[in-house]
Design a protein around this motif. Structure first.
Motif, PDB file in Angstrom:
ATOM      1  N   GLN A  33       1.149   6.787  -6.663  1.00  0.00           N
ATOM      2  CA  GLN A  33      -0.020   7.604  -6.992  1.00  0.00           C
ATOM      3  C   GLN A  33       0.154   9.055  -6.556  1.00  0.00           C
ATOM      4  O   GLN A  33      -0.292   9.976  -7.238  1.00  0.00           O
ATOM      5  N   SER A  34       0.807   9.263  -5.415  1.00  0.00           N
ATOM      6  CA  SER A  34       0.969  10.624  -4.910  1.00  0.00           C
ATOM      7  C   SER A  34       1.914  11.454  -5.765  1.00  0.00           C
ATOM      8  O   SER A  34       1.975  12.683  -5.626  1.00  0.00           O
TER       9      SER A  34
ATOM     10  N   HIS B  11       0.837  -1.197   0.000  1.00  0.00           N
ATOM     11  CA  HIS B  11       0.000   0.000   0.000  1.00  0.00           C
ATOM     12  C   HIS B  11       0.871   1.245   0.000  1.00  0.00           C
ATOM     13  O   HIS B  11       0.570   2.241  -0.668  1.00  0.00           O
TER      14      HIS B  11
ATOM     15  N   HIS C 188      -7.309  -1.971  -3.801  1.00  0.00           N
ATOM     16  CA  HIS C 188      -7.843  -1.682  -2.475  1.00  0.00           C
ATOM     17  C   HIS C 188      -8.894  -2.660  -1.948  1.00  0.00           C
ATOM     18  O   HIS C 188      -8.802  -3.071  -0.780  1.00  0.00           O
TER      19      HIS C 188
ATOM     20  N   ASN D 231       2.199   1.567  -3.534  1.00  0.00           N
ATOM     21  CA  ASN D 231       1.101   1.941  -4.420  1.00  0.00           C
ATOM     22  C   ASN D 231       0.755   3.419  -4.294  1.00  0.00           C
ATOM     23  O   ASN D 231       0.689   4.156  -5.282  1.00  0.00           O
ATOM     24  N   ASP D 232       0.551   3.866  -3.055  1.00  0.00           N
ATOM     25  CA  ASP D 232       0.139   5.258  -2.854  1.00  0.00           C
ATOM     26  C   ASP D 232       1.287   6.231  -3.033  1.00  0.00           C
ATOM     27  O   ASP D 232       1.064   7.395  -3.368  1.00  0.00           O
TER      28      ASP D 232
ATOM     29  N   SER E 295       1.745   8.185   0.521  1.00  0.00           N
ATOM     30  CA  SER E 295       1.286   9.511   0.093  1.00  0.00           C
ATOM     31  C   SER E 295       2.193  10.608   0.631  1.00  0.00           C
ATOM     32  O   SER E 295       2.447  11.609  -0.037  1.00  0.00           O
TER      33      SER E 295
ATOM     34  N   GLY F   8      -0.517   3.195   3.085  1.00  0.00           N
ATOM     35  CA  GLY F   8      -0.904   4.131   2.031  1.00  0.00           C
ATOM     36  C   GLY F   8      -0.623   5.568   2.407  1.00  0.00           C
ATOM     37  O   GLY F   8      -0.159   6.367   1.576  1.00  0.00           O
TER      38      GLY F   8
ATOM     39  N   SER G 146      -5.629   1.382  -8.489  1.00  0.00           N
ATOM     40  CA  SER G 146      -6.204   1.488  -7.142  1.00  0.00           C
ATOM     41  C   SER G 146      -7.514   0.737  -7.027  1.00  0.00           C
ATOM     42  O   SER G 146      -7.817   0.137  -5.997  1.00  0.00           O
TER      43      SER G 146
END
Length: 423
Positions: free
Chosen positions: A51-52, A44, A141, A47-48, A171, A167, A137
């Protein structure tokens, strides 16, 4: 509690399961399998983190392609709406037909989106890349949340918080990495982070093995003991359950739209009002996101001890006075207030998610998909709307108007308080 290895509970799928084996499996399922939870949390994080990097790119993209705040908001909308619309669908499907290796496949979408974002040379291509990252995502999730609950051993708030905090840490790391890597080296440096997606895919393949093995020995009675079907169904009518779910969505709306104002536009606000440079603005955003990490951990621990509803009350209404003060503070106190708001507001998410899972026992994937999806979708809609407000009324107006959304926290008073839900 004893930590189990990733292979704990494995057995040949075709072998018959005796009552003694079922009891042993149930006992194993009732322990907290931290190896699995922490593996999910690590993935997580990756992944985040990836994404961030999308919002961390906004100042670069705005200057490179002469984008308006409204167009920036639509990049967020493209990313978050694919996640929002697909997550409940994925959750419903996997409730009926769990897919142990779907976690790895979802990470593959994120990998493709990152590679495309690093080479994007037009606004439509940027939107497509953001949408692909959102699709990653949407697959990751719901199933990851289900596996975290399966490994929780009854400590659902702690398990969801540990999963969620990965996550949050990802981020938080995004802006920091952006400040020291992406900002100096430009959009093309995004490709370097594809290695993180490959690492996550390897780890998730191993988690898929554990998940498949656990399901192979999990007959219905064992699954019930393991907590994968959740608590006993509360004695509520369908109408009351529907009203409670609507209230939880409203609480997420108030929390996530305000969070979107900080997550998507905080750097622009600091640059505009205080004249800080892009790198320093990313560091302030990092501090805000670290506050979210702290709040998430505290919310899960406290929620398991004192109940979900008190945490929801404190989380949303408790942030209101600090949010109201923020637009009138100097740079130092703006940072302090933003971190304080982050800590308080972040404590609610695991409480909301676990409360919803207890409302709808046996629908873990649907609930996770719906609430993670709603979280993404509301944040995306909020970011797009706030971008339009910033274009027409100025960026400071956003921070004067959005705190009043937190008054929706008063709806917590209408949530059911059955013992099975309030714990």
């Amino acid at each position: 509690m004893t930590d189990n290895t990733m292979a704990a509970g494995s057995a040949p799928a075709a072998a018959p399961i005796s009552s003694g084996q079922a009891s042993e499996s149930a006992a194993s399922a009732n322990t907290t399998t931290f190896a699995v939870i922490l593996s999910l949390s690590f993935c997580h994080l990756l992944n985040d983190m990836m994404q961030s990097l999308v919002p961390a790119l906004y100042p670069i993209l705005k200057d490179s392609y002469a984008l308006t705040f409204g167009q920036i908001g639509f990049i967020t909308l493209a990313f978050q709406c694919t996640a929002s619309m697909l997550q409940p669908v994925v959750g419903m499907y996997t409730d009926k037909k769990p897919q142990p290796y779907s976690l790895m496949i979802g990470m593959g979408f994120t990998l493709v989106g990152l590679l495309l974002m690093s080479r994007a040379d037009s606004y439509p291509t940027i939107l497509l890349a953001a949408a692909l990252i959102g699709m990653g995502s949407s697959v990751f999730h719901p199933e990851a949340s289900r596996v975290a609950r399966m490994a929780a051993g009854g400590r659902y708030g702690l398990a969801q918080s540990l999963f969620q905090v990965g996550g949050n840490m990802g981020s938080a790391a995004g802006p920091l990495l952006a400040a020291f890597i992406v900002v100096p080296h430009g959009q093309q440096s995004i490709v370097w982070f594809s290695a993180a997606a490959l690492v996550a895919m390897i780890v998730l393949f191993q988690v898929g093995h554990w998940y498949k093995a656990r399901r192979a020995v999990s007959k219905p009675a064992v699954r019930k003991a393991a907590g994968t079907t959740g608590a006993a169904a509360p004695a509520l009518s369908r109408r009351r359950v529907g009203v409670a779910i609507a209230i939880l969505v409203a609480l997420l709306f108030s929390k996530n739209v305000y969070s979107a104002s900080l997550g998507s536009y905080f750097t622009f606000y600091l640059i505009h009002k205080f004249g800080v440079d892009v790198q320093d603005a990313q560091l302030y955003l990092f501090a805000f996101l670290v506050g979210i990490v702290i709040g998430t951990i505290l919310g899960g621990l406290v929620g398991d001890k004192v109940g979900r509803i008190p945490v929801m009350w404190f989380s949303i209404l408790g942030a209101l006075p600090f949010a109201l003060m923020l637009p009138y503070a100097n740079l130092f106190w703006t940072a302090v207030l933003a971190v304080t708001v982050a800590i308080i507001m972040a404590s609610a998410f695991s409480a909301i998610l676990v409360y919803a899972q207890d409302l709808l026992p046996g629908r873990v994937g649907l609930v996770a998909g719906m609430f993670f999806g709603v979280s993404f979708g509301l944040g995306g809609l909020g970011a797009a709307a706030l971008g339009e407000i910033a274009d027409h009324a100025g960026i400071e107006a956003v921070y004067k108007v959005t705190p009043y959304l937190l008054l929706l926290g008063l709806l917590t008073a209408f949530l059911p308080r059955q013992a099975s839900l309030a714990r």
